[in-house]
Design an enzyme around this catalytic site. Structure first.
Site, PDB file in Angstrom:
ATOM      1  N   HIS A  97      -6.669   3.035  21.070  1.00  0.00           N
ATOM      2  CA  HIS A  97      -5.649   3.912  21.666  1.00  0.00           C
ATOM      3  C   HIS A  97      -5.906   4.186  23.167  1.00  0.00           C
ATOM      4  O   HIS A  97      -5.025   3.992  24.003  1.00  0.00           O
ATOM      5  CB  HIS A  97      -5.586   5.252  20.932  1.00  0.00           C
ATOM      6  CG  HIS A  97      -5.318   5.141  19.461  1.00  0.00           C
ATOM      7  ND1 HIS A  97      -4.543   4.153  18.921  1.00  0.00           N
ATOM      8  CD2 HIS A  97      -5.720   5.902  18.409  1.00  0.00           C
ATOM      9  CE1 HIS A  97      -4.480   4.303  17.607  1.00  0.00           C
ATOM     10  NE2 HIS A  97      -5.193   5.358  17.272  1.00  0.00           N
ATOM     11  N   GLU A 112      -8.954  16.354  18.689  1.00  0.00           N
ATOM     12  CA  GLU A 112      -8.315  16.849  17.466  1.00  0.00           C
ATOM     13  C   GLU A 112      -9.046  18.106  17.039  1.00  0.00           C
ATOM     14  O   GLU A 112     -10.280  18.179  17.164  1.00  0.00           O
ATOM     15  CB  GLU A 112      -8.404  15.795  16.349  1.00  0.00           C
ATOM     16  CG  GLU A 112      -7.272  14.815  16.388  1.00  0.00           C
ATOM     17  CD  GLU A 112      -7.324  13.746  15.291  1.00  0.00           C
ATOM     18  OE1 GLU A 112      -6.319  13.049  15.109  1.00  0.00           O
ATOM     19  OE2 GLU A 112      -8.364  13.589  14.643  1.00  0.00           O
ATOM     20  N   GLY A 163       0.852  -1.206   0.000  1.00  0.00           N
ATOM     21  CA  GLY A 163       0.000   0.000   0.000  1.00  0.00           C
ATOM     22  C   GLY A 163       0.875   1.238   0.000  1.00  0.00           C
ATOM     23  O   GLY A 163       0.517   2.275   0.564  1.00  0.00           O
ATOM     24  N   SER A 219       1.550   3.430  -2.055  1.00  0.00           N
ATOM     25  CA  SER A 219       1.100   4.671  -2.694  1.00  0.00           C
ATOM     26  C   SER A 219       0.162   5.458  -1.785  1.00  0.00           C
ATOM     27  O   SER A 219      -0.277   6.550  -2.137  1.00  0.00           O
ATOM     28  CB  SER A 219       0.360   4.326  -3.994  1.00  0.00           C
ATOM     29  OG  SER A 219      -0.686   3.404  -3.697  1.00  0.00           O
ATOM     30  N   GLY A 247       3.462   3.527  20.886  1.00  0.00           N
ATOM     31  CA  GLY A 247       4.826   3.947  20.540  1.00  0.00           C
ATOM     32  C   GLY A 247       5.108   5.388  20.917  1.00  0.00           C
ATOM     33  O   GLY A 247       6.216   5.886  20.713  1.00  0.00           O
ATOM     34  N   LYS A 277      -0.250  18.924  39.931  1.00  0.00           N
ATOM     35  CA  LYS A 277      -0.812  20.137  40.534  1.00  0.00           C
ATOM     36  C   LYS A 277      -0.776  19.996  42.052  1.00  0.00           C
ATOM     37  O   LYS A 277      -1.316  19.020  42.602  1.00  0.00           O
ATOM     38  CB  LYS A 277      -2.256  20.317  40.080  1.00  0.00           C
ATOM     39  CG  LYS A 277      -2.391  20.672  38.628  1.00  0.00           C
ATOM     40  CD  LYS A 277      -3.822  21.051  38.377  1.00  0.00           C
ATOM     41  CE  LYS A 277      -4.111  21.032  36.910  1.00  0.00           C
ATOM     42  NZ  LYS A 277      -5.524  21.269  36.648  1.00  0.00           N
ATOM     43  N   TYR A 292       3.012  16.812  34.665  1.00  0.00           N
ATOM     44  CA  TYR A 292       2.987  17.808  35.739  1.00  0.00           C
ATOM     45  C   TYR A 292       2.007  17.405  36.828  1.00  0.00           C
ATOM     46  O   TYR A 292       1.042  16.687  36.588  1.00  0.00           O
ATOM     47  CB  TYR A 292       2.750  19.221  35.226  1.00  0.00           C
ATOM     48  CG  TYR A 292       1.508  19.461  34.407  1.00  0.00           C
ATOM     49  CD1 TYR A 292       1.490  19.233  33.031  1.00  0.00           C
ATOM     50  CD2 TYR A 292       0.354  19.951  34.992  1.00  0.00           C
ATOM     51  CE1 TYR A 292       0.356  19.484  32.279  1.00  0.00           C
ATOM     52  CE2 TYR A 292      -0.785  20.215  34.248  1.00  0.00           C
ATOM     53  CZ  TYR A 292      -0.775  19.972  32.889  1.00  0.00           C
ATOM     54  OH  TYR A 292      -1.897  20.216  32.139  1.00  0.00           O
TER      55      TYR A 292
HETATM   56  N1  LIG Z   1      -3.933   7.367   7.077  1.00  0.00           N
HETATM   57  C1  LIG Z   1      -3.850   7.405   8.395  1.00  0.00           C
HETATM   58  O1  LIG Z   1      -3.623   8.443   9.009  1.00  0.00           O
HETATM   59  C2  LIG Z   1      -4.043   6.149   9.192  1.00  0.00           C
HETATM   60  C3  LIG Z   1      -4.290   4.944   8.576  1.00  0.00           C
HETATM   61  N2  LIG Z   1      -4.431   3.811   9.330  1.00  0.00           N
HETATM   62  C4  LIG Z   1      -4.671   2.524   8.681  1.00  0.00           C
HETATM   63  O2  LIG Z   1      -3.613   2.241   7.774  1.00  0.00           O
HETATM   64  C5  LIG Z   1      -4.071   1.589   6.631  1.00  0.00           C
HETATM   65  C6  LIG Z   1      -3.708   2.412   5.412  1.00  0.00           C
HETATM   66  O3  LIG Z   1      -4.302   3.687   5.505  1.00  0.00           O
HETATM   67  P1  LIG Z   1      -4.196   4.756   4.340  1.00  0.00           P
HETATM   68  O4  LIG Z   1      -2.808   4.860   3.851  1.00  0.00           O
HETATM   69  O5  LIG Z   1      -4.880   5.959   4.831  1.00  0.00           O
HETATM   70  O6  LIG Z   1      -5.091   4.064   3.214  1.00  0.00           O
HETATM   71  P2  LIG Z   1      -5.299   4.499   1.725  1.00  0.00           P
HETATM   72  O7  LIG Z   1      -6.757   4.671   1.498  1.00  0.00           O
HETATM   73  O8  LIG Z   1      -4.422   5.630   1.333  1.00  0.00           O
HETATM   74  O9  LIG Z   1      -4.893   3.159   0.967  1.00  0.00           O
HETATM   75  C7  LIG Z   1      -3.552   2.712   0.819  1.00  0.00           C
HETATM   76  C8  LIG Z   1      -3.375   2.136  -0.571  1.00  0.00           C
HETATM   77  O10 LIG Z   1      -4.195   0.983  -0.702  1.00  0.00           O
HETATM   78  C9  LIG Z   1      -4.708   0.911  -2.033  1.00  0.00           C
HETATM   79  N3  LIG Z   1      -6.173   0.909  -1.958  1.00  0.00           N
HETATM   80  C10 LIG Z   1      -6.988   1.859  -1.502  1.00  0.00           C
HETATM   81  N4  LIG Z   1      -8.262   1.493  -1.554  1.00  0.00           N
HETATM   82  C11 LIG Z   1      -8.263   0.257  -2.083  1.00  0.00           C
HETATM   83  C12 LIG Z   1      -9.290  -0.677  -2.407  1.00  0.00           C
HETATM   84  N5  LIG Z   1     -10.570  -0.405  -2.173  1.00  0.00           N
HETATM   85  N6  LIG Z   1      -8.932  -1.856  -2.926  1.00  0.00           N
HETATM   86  C13 LIG Z   1      -7.642  -2.154  -3.146  1.00  0.00           C
HETATM   87  N7  LIG Z   1      -6.618  -1.295  -2.848  1.00  0.00           N
HETATM   88  C14 LIG Z   1      -6.936  -0.121  -2.349  1.00  0.00           C
HETATM   89  C15 LIG Z   1      -4.223   2.152  -2.757  1.00  0.00           C
HETATM   90  O11 LIG Z   1      -3.054   1.799  -3.480  1.00  0.00           O
HETATM   91  P3  LIG Z   1      -3.086   1.336  -5.000  1.00  0.00           P
HETATM   92  O12 LIG Z   1      -4.329   1.850  -5.621  1.00  0.00           O
HETATM   93  O13 LIG Z   1      -1.845   1.931  -5.569  1.00  0.00           O
HETATM   94  O14 LIG Z   1      -3.043  -0.140  -4.902  1.00  0.00           O
HETATM   95  C16 LIG Z   1      -3.812   3.082  -1.653  1.00  0.00           C
HETATM   96  O15 LIG Z   1      -2.764   3.949  -2.030  1.00  0.00           O
HETATM   97  C17 LIG Z   1      -5.578   1.414   6.825  1.00  0.00           C
HETATM   98  O16 LIG Z   1      -5.813   0.160   7.385  1.00  0.00           O
HETATM   99  C18 LIG Z   1      -5.939   2.500   7.822  1.00  0.00           C
HETATM  100  O17 LIG Z   1      -7.070   2.163   8.572  1.00  0.00           O
HETATM  101  C19 LIG Z   1      -4.281   3.824  10.683  1.00  0.00           C
HETATM  102  C20 LIG Z   1      -4.028   4.986  11.347  1.00  0.00           C
HETATM  103  C21 LIG Z   1      -3.924   6.252  10.678  1.00  0.00           C
HETATM  104  O1  LIG Z   2      -5.404   6.025  14.590  1.00  0.00           O
HETATM  105  C1  LIG Z   2      -5.735   7.176  14.398  1.00  0.00           C
HETATM  106  O2  LIG Z   2      -4.985   8.142  14.937  1.00  0.00           O
HETATM  107  C2  LIG Z   2      -5.047   9.469  14.431  1.00  0.00           C
HETATM  108  C3  LIG Z   2      -4.411  10.354  15.500  1.00  0.00           C
HETATM  109  O3  LIG Z   2      -3.076   9.997  15.641  1.00  0.00           O
HETATM  110  P1  LIG Z   2      -2.017  11.077  16.170  1.00  0.00           P
HETATM  111  O4  LIG Z   2      -0.782  10.305  16.354  1.00  0.00           O
HETATM  112  O5  LIG Z   2      -1.933  12.131  15.110  1.00  0.00           O
HETATM  113  O6  LIG Z   2      -2.591  11.634  17.426  1.00  0.00           O
HETATM  114  C4  LIG Z   2      -6.461   9.903  14.141  1.00  0.00           C
HETATM  115  O7  LIG Z   2      -6.449  11.153  13.486  1.00  0.00           O
HETATM  116  C5  LIG Z   2      -7.120   8.886  13.244  1.00  0.00           C
HETATM  117  O8  LIG Z   2      -8.482   9.223  13.077  1.00  0.00           O
HETATM  118  C6  LIG Z   2      -7.042   7.505  13.834  1.00  0.00           C
HETATM  119  O9  LIG Z   2      -7.448   6.558  12.862  1.00  0.00           O
END
Ligand SMILES: NC(=O)C1=CN([C@@H]2O[C@H](COP(=O)(O)OP(=O)(O)OC[C@H]3O[C@@H](n4cnc5c(N)ncnc54)[C@H](OP(=O)(O)O)[C@@H]3O)[C@@H](O)[C@H]2O)C=CC1
Ligand SMILES: O=C1O[C@H](COP(=O)(O)O)[C@@H](O)[C@H](O)[C@H]1O
Length: 586
Positions: free
Chosen positions: A335, A311, A72, A74, A276, A480, A478
């Site tokens: 979390h 947030e 993933g 991208s 972390g 209090k 901190y």
């Molecule tokens: N973004 C964030 O801040 C956070 C994300 N997460 C978790 O991390 C994981 C990745 O998140 P995130 O990067 O935001 O996800 P994205 O929606 O950006 O998806 C990542 C990649 O997966 C591929 N993709 C997206 N949708 C589909 C689909 N329906 N079917 C097949 N491939 C698909 C695409 O790559 P391509 O098309 O090139 O294959 C895309 O670039 C998720 O499980 C999310 O819940 C957890 C915490 C925070």
């Molecule tokens: O897991 C998640 O965390 C972010 C908040 O993470 P932070 O490290 O920036 O505090 C939250 O925005 C997102 O909705 C949630 O999926």
């Protein structure tokens, strides 16, 4: 693995201290003379034989490689967090000598295009971290002194000052990054990846880490294909799985079962990035290494505990994902509950991962499932301030107009064990609020028979001690306390005994993903979620989540940028609690 709090591979890591070592640090105001002597002494020392073994990589490792495949690549998380964290680890000298990073996704990209994409996400912020002590002019001296205290492997640290500049490091890092385009459900595509990995591994023992940075509906396909077609033939294979781990007990159990068809539990690293975070890591240190806290850590002295996440922005861009989950699943069930478990657990037998996770799971299993009456939910609505209009949650095109998904929730939880019986653990989490914060607030009981009662007026709550662990931003701990205002009279005041990290430490705090990636590479499981923890966590929230959805409970609407719904205050008041984050002297 018993090397907790220590990283074999990370010469300048601040976490590289062994559990028993004394963490004495040197403050800029300390006397210069002993340092000068020490500096001269250490500079004259030739690194001993074990230098390369401990600080670098041992002979065995010369024959082994680590490949990190970001599945993933991208996507948003990969760009925002994973590649920058890998670069930071590389910069800090924490990655093994022979490592390769592979991006894997469906998007068509060449290696050069991946490098270009990744390079736009990297910054030299990391430079500041390593060299910031220099700004005191005593930097090298501190580094040397710390290195002497922290042990042999820290002896690399002084040479950090002769490191190549960050730009060069970036180039070197990017040269180790490659890309492979493939489908997530194609064994053939993963087999092609396997070939490329093998070329880089060149016959050495190959250790492989896969980071599933993809939407959850394709986790299983990707795990199946990766494990069947590109598992390491002769080293370890580990998979980091991102949240969400299901959306209730049943789907989570199904996900675990499916993962276990292809992986053993010890290959699965379920990530919760809050574990972390520096101050969450520090929670156990605070409790178990300071005599003054542990004796107070119970119902006898603690009135309530608050776990707060806020947030100041909405679900911008992630509405599609969020609407299927809501804030309780997105933040509370993972979390905040993980922090609660660490906060409330009994002293573990040791700092080993399994001992800590055993204690956490006991706490989770001692908790009462959340009741509907003990929850307040909200959803943000549009608000105009200073001529700017902020959108409602349902203005997001990927969110149904009639969505009832909560973007805010407050909850009261209870641990039915001897230590915590009757103590409310209040959680509050929300998006599009007036500020961004994550903190733990511990409100202590009133002082019995307080001699100074009359100085406080009728509101004794205002005068009780409160310990605040501010996870972010501006990390701080901190306490209090009450003190006398100087002078001839007897006027009392509230003050903070304050450990503000930015003032105390010149080093920048590493991002949570750095620590967790490093741990996964090193096979350290302490900060990852075990499947029984996950089951226990879902058992607490699944009934109420179902009830909220089945009864179509309407959330209380709160303006974007506000302090959230008043329902949170009514809930707290039911347990005679006031949220600490809205107090005047917060
Ligand atoms: N973004 C964030 O801040 C956070 C994300 N997460 C978790 O991390 C994981 C990745 O998140 P995130 O990067 O935001 O996800 P994205 O929606 O950006 O998806 C990542 C990649 O997966 C591929 N993709 C997206 N949708 C589909 C689909 N329906 N079917 C097949 N491939 C698909 C695409 O790559 P391509 O098309 O090139 O294959 C895309 O670039 C998720 O499980 C999310 O819940 C957890 C915490 C925070
Ligand atoms: O897991 C998640 O965390 C972010 C908040 O993470 P932070 O490290 O920036 O505090 C939250 O925005 C997102 O909705 C949630 O999926």
């Amino acid at each position: 693995m018993s090397t907790l709090y220590s990283s074999n591979h990370c010469p300048s890591s601040s976490s590289s201290q062994s559990p028993g070592a004394v963490a004495t640090t040197v403050s800029p105001s300390d006397n210069e003379t002993p340092f000068k002597k020490l500096k001269d002494e250490l500079l004259s020392v030739t690194p001993p034989e074990e230098f390369t073994d401990v600080a670098g990589f041992d002979v065995k490792e010369e024959k082994s490689t680590v490949s990190i495949t970001v599945v993933g690549a991208s996507g948003d998380l990969a760009k925002k967090k994973i590649f920058p964290a890998l670069f930071a680890l590389y910069y800090e000298g924490c990655l093994p000598e022979q490592f390769t990073v592979f991006g894997y996704a469906r998007s068509k990209m060449t290696d050069a295009e991946l490098r270009n994409m990744v390079s736009r996400t990297l910054t030299c912020r990391i430079d500041k971290r390593s060299n910031s002590a220099l700004s005191f002019g005593l930097g090298p001296v501190f580094a040397l002194f710390e290195s002497k205290l922290f042990g042999l492997h820290e002896r690399l640290h002084p040479f950090g000052f002769f490191r190549e500049n960050c730009g060069e490091k970036m180039e070197q890092f990017l040269e180790r990054c490659f890309y492979h385009s493939g489908q997530y459900d194609s064994q053939a595509d993963f087999a092609e990846l396997d070939k490329k990995l093998k070329e880089h591994e060149a016959g050495k023992v190959s250790n492989r880490l896969f980071y599933l940075s993809i939407p959850p509906n394709i986790f299983i396909d990707a795990v199946r294909c990766a494990s069947l077609s590109s598992s390491s033939p002769n080293g370890w294979t580990r998979v980091i799985v991102e949240k969400p781990f299901g959306r209730d007990s049943e789907s989570s159990a199904a996900l675990t079962r499916a993962l276990k068809q292809y992986l053993k539990e010890d290959q699965i690293f379920r990530i919760d990035h809050y574990l972390g975070k520096e101050l969450v890591e520090n929670l156990s240190v605070l409790r178990f290494s300071n005599l003054i806290f542990e004796p107070l850590w119970s119902r006898q002295f603690i009135r309530n505990v608050q776990l707060i996440f806020a947030e100041d922005f909405g679900t911008e861009g992630r509405g599609g994902y969020f609407d299927n989950y809501g804030i309780i699943r997105d933040i509370m069930q993972n979390h905040l509950l993980q922090i609660l478990a660490l906060f409330a657990m009994e002293t573990p037998v040791s700092l080993d991962a399994e001992d800590i996770r055993n204690e956490k799971v006991k706490v989770l299993r001692s908790m009462r499932p959340l009741q509907l009456d003990d929850v307040a939910i909200g959803q943000y609505k549009s608000h105009t301030r200073g001529g700017v209009t902020y959108p409602a949650y349902t203005d997001d095109k990927t969110v149904p107009k009639d969505s009832l998904t909560p973007t805010f929730a407050a909850a009261a939880l209870f641990i039915d064990n001897a230590r915590w019986d009757g103590v409310p653990f209040l959680m509050k989490a929300g998006k599009a609020l007036h500020d961004r914060r994550a903190e733990i607030r511990v409100q202590f009981r009133h002082v019995p028979g307080n001699l100074y009662k009359r100085n406080f007026g009728t509101d004794l709550d205002q005068a009780t001690n409160e310990l605040v662990i501010r996870v972010q931003p501006d990390e701080a701990i901190y306490l209090k306390i009450n003190n006398k205002v100087p002078g001839l009279g007897m006027r009392l005041d509230r003050s903070n005994l304050n450990l503000l990290y930015a003032a105390r430490y010149s080093k920048e705090i590493p991002d949570a993903y750095e620590r967790l990636l490093l741990d996964a590479i090193e096979g350290e499981r302490r900060l990852f979620i075990r499947s029984d923890e996950l089951d226990a966590a879902w058992s607490l929230f699944t009934p109420v989540l179902k009830e909220l959805e089945e009864k179509k409970i309407v959330p209380e609407y709160y303006p974007y940028g506000s302090r959230g719904p008043v329902g949170a205050h009514y809930l707290a008041a039911r347990y005679k609690v006031r949220w600490g984050d809205i107090a005047i002297d917060k």
